[in-house]
Design a protein around this motif. Structure first.
Motif, PDB file in Angstrom:
ATOM      1  N   LYS A 265      14.176  -4.793  -0.443  1.00  0.00           N
ATOM      2  CA  LYS A 265      14.218  -5.471  -1.740  1.00  0.00           C
ATOM      3  C   LYS A 265      12.805  -5.842  -2.193  1.00  0.00           C
ATOM      4  O   LYS A 265      12.497  -5.792  -3.388  1.00  0.00           O
ATOM      5  CB  LYS A 265      15.137  -6.683  -1.660  1.00  0.00           C
ATOM      6  N   LEU A 266      11.941  -6.215  -1.259  1.00  0.00           N
ATOM      7  CA  LEU A 266      10.547  -6.451  -1.627  1.00  0.00           C
ATOM      8  C   LEU A 266       9.899  -5.155  -2.104  1.00  0.00           C
ATOM      9  O   LEU A 266       9.095  -5.157  -3.047  1.00  0.00           O
ATOM     10  CB  LEU A 266       9.775  -7.012  -0.432  1.00  0.00           C
ATOM     11  N   ARG A 267      10.245  -4.040  -1.448  1.00  0.00           N
ATOM     12  CA  ARG A 267       9.720  -2.736  -1.873  1.00  0.00           C
ATOM     13  C   ARG A 267      10.147  -2.446  -3.316  1.00  0.00           C
ATOM     14  O   ARG A 267       9.361  -1.942  -4.126  1.00  0.00           O
ATOM     15  CB  ARG A 267      10.221  -1.649  -0.931  1.00  0.00           C
ATOM     16  N   THR A 268      11.408  -2.788  -3.631  1.00  0.00           N
ATOM     17  CA  THR A 268      11.892  -2.565  -4.997  1.00  0.00           C
ATOM     18  C   THR A 268      11.139  -3.432  -6.002  1.00  0.00           C
ATOM     19  O   THR A 268      10.809  -2.979  -7.105  1.00  0.00           O
ATOM     20  CB  THR A 268      13.403  -2.859  -5.071  1.00  0.00           C
ATOM     21  N   ILE A 269      10.871  -4.683  -5.615  1.00  0.00           N
ATOM     22  CA  ILE A 269      10.120  -5.575  -6.513  1.00  0.00           C
ATOM     23  C   ILE A 269       8.748  -4.992  -6.811  1.00  0.00           C
ATOM     24  O   ILE A 269       8.332  -4.860  -7.980  1.00  0.00           O
ATOM     25  CB  ILE A 269       9.985  -6.976  -5.882  1.00  0.00           C
TER      26      ILE A 269
ATOM     27  N   ILE B 247      -5.534  -1.309 -12.827  1.00  0.00           N
ATOM     28  CA  ILE B 247      -4.386  -2.114 -12.389  1.00  0.00           C
ATOM     29  C   ILE B 247      -4.836  -2.917 -11.178  1.00  0.00           C
ATOM     30  O   ILE B 247      -5.449  -2.373 -10.248  1.00  0.00           O
ATOM     31  CB  ILE B 247      -3.186  -1.228 -12.014  1.00  0.00           C
ATOM     32  N   HIS B 248      -4.553  -4.208 -11.209  1.00  0.00           N
ATOM     33  CA  HIS B 248      -4.957  -5.090 -10.115  1.00  0.00           C
ATOM     34  C   HIS B 248      -3.707  -5.631  -9.425  1.00  0.00           C
ATOM     35  O   HIS B 248      -2.787  -6.147 -10.077  1.00  0.00           O
ATOM     36  CB  HIS B 248      -5.806  -6.250 -10.633  1.00  0.00           C
ATOM     37  N   VAL B 249      -3.677  -5.522  -8.084  1.00  0.00           N
ATOM     38  CA  VAL B 249      -2.581  -6.066  -7.280  1.00  0.00           C
ATOM     39  C   VAL B 249      -3.185  -7.059  -6.300  1.00  0.00           C
ATOM     40  O   VAL B 249      -4.112  -6.719  -5.542  1.00  0.00           O
ATOM     41  CB  VAL B 249      -1.829  -4.961  -6.517  1.00  0.00           C
ATOM     42  N   GLY B 250      -2.690  -8.291  -6.311  1.00  0.00           N
ATOM     43  CA  GLY B 250      -3.200  -9.335  -5.421  1.00  0.00           C
ATOM     44  C   GLY B 250      -2.094  -9.940  -4.576  1.00  0.00           C
ATOM     45  O   GLY B 250      -0.955 -10.079  -5.029  1.00  0.00           O
ATOM     46  N   LEU B 251      -2.438 -10.307  -3.335  1.00  0.00           N
ATOM     47  CA  LEU B 251      -1.495 -10.957  -2.426  1.00  0.00           C
ATOM     48  C   LEU B 251      -2.239 -12.058  -1.698  1.00  0.00           C
ATOM     49  O   LEU B 251      -3.192 -11.778  -0.952  1.00  0.00           O
ATOM     50  CB  LEU B 251      -0.915  -9.954  -1.424  1.00  0.00           C
ATOM     51  N   THR B 252      -1.828 -13.312  -1.923  1.00  0.00           N
ATOM     52  CA  THR B 252      -2.521 -14.457  -1.324  1.00  0.00           C
ATOM     53  C   THR B 252      -1.508 -15.443  -0.764  1.00  0.00           C
ATOM     54  O   THR B 252      -0.345 -15.489  -1.196  1.00  0.00           O
ATOM     55  CB  THR B 252      -3.400 -15.180  -2.369  1.00  0.00           C
ATOM     56  N   ARG B 253      -1.995 -16.233   0.179  1.00  0.00           N
ATOM     57  CA  ARG B 253      -1.188 -17.322   0.729  1.00  0.00           C
ATOM     58  C   ARG B 253      -1.252 -18.508  -0.239  1.00  0.00           C
ATOM     59  O   ARG B 253      -2.325 -18.857  -0.730  1.00  0.00           O
ATOM     60  CB  ARG B 253      -1.742 -17.718   2.115  1.00  0.00           C
TER      61      ARG B 253
ATOM     62  N   GLU C  67       0.828  -1.207   0.000  1.00  0.00           N
ATOM     63  CA  GLU C  67       0.000   0.000   0.000  1.00  0.00           C
ATOM     64  C   GLU C  67       0.864   1.260   0.000  1.00  0.00           C
ATOM     65  O   GLU C  67       0.533   2.258  -0.667  1.00  0.00           O
ATOM     66  CB  GLU C  67      -0.929  -0.016   1.215  1.00  0.00           C
ATOM     67  N   GLU C  68       1.974   1.232   0.721  1.00  0.00           N
ATOM     68  CA  GLU C  68       2.872   2.387   0.753  1.00  0.00           C
ATOM     69  C   GLU C  68       3.473   2.648  -0.621  1.00  0.00           C
ATOM     70  O   GLU C  68       3.554   3.801  -1.091  1.00  0.00           O
ATOM     71  CB  GLU C  68       3.974   2.149   1.780  1.00  0.00           C
ATOM     72  N   VAL C  69       3.933   1.563  -1.296  1.00  0.00           N
ATOM     73  CA  VAL C  69       4.488   1.727  -2.637  1.00  0.00           C
ATOM     74  C   VAL C  69       3.413   2.238  -3.593  1.00  0.00           C
ATOM     75  O   VAL C  69       3.677   3.110  -4.441  1.00  0.00           O
ATOM     76  CB  VAL C  69       5.082   0.392  -3.131  1.00  0.00           C
TER      77      VAL C  69
END
Length: 481
Positions: free
Chosen positions: A368-372, A390-396, A336-338
């Protein structure tokens, strides 16, 4: 101590062909000798059988001749008939002796001896005739017995032919069995030999293939050594020389990028600060045109600074595993910050950001994750059409997490998808703007993802837009090398 290696792959192939062919050649040679011996034996047996039958028939014919000439001599008492009897007797004895010398069985040989004795007895009676009376009936009976003995001898010769035929059949059967077992024994040996030499020939080829693939991925650390024929060993030595040269060039490139990036940052910082001062009217009030030029200058210096940071990140990306700052990190707030940092750019293109973020903690290097995430979002914003999403998803996902970034841009050409993560690669479809990208964003993202023990891949190729997925383990500290 290493095994002897031929000087060339061609010699190894010839050695293998010779070794595989040798048992077959030996088997064919042995089979040829055996068949030749069988043919000679058969020819000899047939020849003896023909001799036996011919001699037996001649004996019967000679008995008939003796009987006819002997009767004529006893009746007419003319010397020429006695001469005919004597000639027939001599020929009979020669033929009988020739028959006797053949490999006859015991019963057959006894019959031949009986025939010889009986014929000699009859001949002595005829040759000893002194003009007196002779019992013609007894003589006729003796000739009948002599003819019967001749028939018995002929029957024995026929049995000899049958016996020789059976012997040849048995010999042929043994030869057939021998050739069968020889084929059974040589079949596995040939297969094993073919497998062995195929492995010897294919192993260095596979080694070369693995080496070339490894060098193609940019791994130049492992020394190259190829086992096999001397020509392939020489190719391995030249590849190792090439590896060292590429490693030197890689190090020179990294040093060059670090030096250039560092040298550019100092004047760029001054330019950016001057542009900020102009834009803030710190050195005096500007008119509208001057403010627009100051904004353009500030915007382009920011883009140029971003490119220089990409160069710096790329120059250190290959050594990132040694500099990993692993700690517990919440991914959703980081993303969210990025995303907030990219909000002005998204507003300028009227882009809509959709996020589906699970609250997940992982052990990783937050910067490094922030850079990715920054590089993926930057690409998505750059190539998205005005008014797009633009869609951003984060799942387990099992023992890891999956981060996806998708846009509605033009996508990536099919023939460029394999190279999209290569350093400095820029596709044929370019984003609008004053400054072109460096082609390092996705390459840096790939290096950082792999440094965490994860991976990055292009999903749904061929469809509209681009979707990139990053897979990361929950605990990068135990998987990173």
């Amino acid at each position: 101590m290493s095994l002897y290696q031929p000087k060339s792959t061609l010699k190894l192939i010839l050695y293998g062909f010779g070794f595989v062919s040798l048992p077959l050649i030996i088997a064919l040679g042995y089979a040829g000798l055996y068949v030749d011996r069988l043919a000679n034996q058969s020819q000899h047996a047939v020849y003896q059988a023909v001799q036996a039958i011919t001699a037996s028939r001649q004996l019967i014919d000679l008995v008939t001749t003796m009987e006819r000439s002997g009767r004529q001599y006893l009746i007419l008492e003319e010397p020429e008939f006695l001469e005919n009897v004597e000639d027939a007797h001599e020929e009979f004895q020669e033929t009988a002796q020739r028959l006797h010398r053949l490999p006859l069985d015991e019963a057959h040989r006894e019959r031949v001896d009986d025939l010889i004795d009986a014929e000699r007895y009859v001949y002595e009676q005829i040759s000893g005739y002194d003009g007196g009376e002779t019992d013609q009936i007894a003589l006729a009976r003796q000739f009948m017995e002599l003819t019967q003995l001749g028939q018995d001898v002929l029957s024995g010769s026929n049995r000899m032919v049958d016996r020789e035929v059976r012997t040849m059949q048995e010999t042929a059967t043994r030869a057939q069995q021998l050739l069968f077992w020889l084929a059974v024994a040589l079949g596995p040996l040939t297969i094993v030999s073919v497998g062995f030499f195929t492995t010897l020939i294919a192993r260095p080829i596979r080694q070369l293939d693995r080496i070339i693939r490894r060098m193609g991925t940019g791994d130049f650390q492992q020394p190259i050594q190829v086992a096999g024929p001397q020509d392939l060993q020489y190719v391995g030595e030249r590849l190792d020389w090439l590896r060292q040269r590429l490693l030197d060039l890689e190090e020179q490139k990294a040093r060059f990028l670090r030096h250039v990036s560092h040298e550019l940052k100092t004047p760029l910082t001054a330019i950016r600060e001057g542009a900020d001062l102009l834009e803030d009217s710190s050195v005096g009030r500007l008119n509208a045109e001057q403010q627009e030029i100051a904004r353009i200058l500030a915007s382009n210096t920011q883009q140029l600074q971003h490119l220089i940071e990409d160069l710096l990140n790329f120059s250190t990306a290959r050594d990132t595993a040694m500099a990993m700052d692993i700690k517990r990190t919440r991914l959703a707030p980081l993303i969210e910050e990025v995303a907030r940092n990219h909000k002005p750019a998204m507003l300028s293109k009227d882009l809509q950001l959709e996020t589906e973020l699970q609250d997940i903690h992982i052990r990783a290097d937050a910067e490094k994750l922030r850079t990715i995430v920054d590089n993926l979002l930057s690409n998505a914003v750059k190539f998205s059409p005005t008014g797009g999403r633009i869609h951003v998803g984060l799942t387990r996902d099992g023992d890891g997490v999956a981060l996806t970034v998708a846009d509605e841009g033009p996508g990536i050409e099919a023939d460029e998808q394999d190279a999209v993560f290569d350093a400095f690669f820029q596709g044929s479809i370019r984003a609008e703007g004053y400054v072109k990208g460096s082609g390092l964003g996705l390459s840096i993202a790939k290096d950082y993802a792999e440094a965490h023990g994860g991976s990055i891949n292009l999903e749904s190729p061929g469809q509209a837009g681009t979707r990139i997925r990053v897979d990361l383990p929950l605990n990068a500290g135990s998987t990173s090398q």
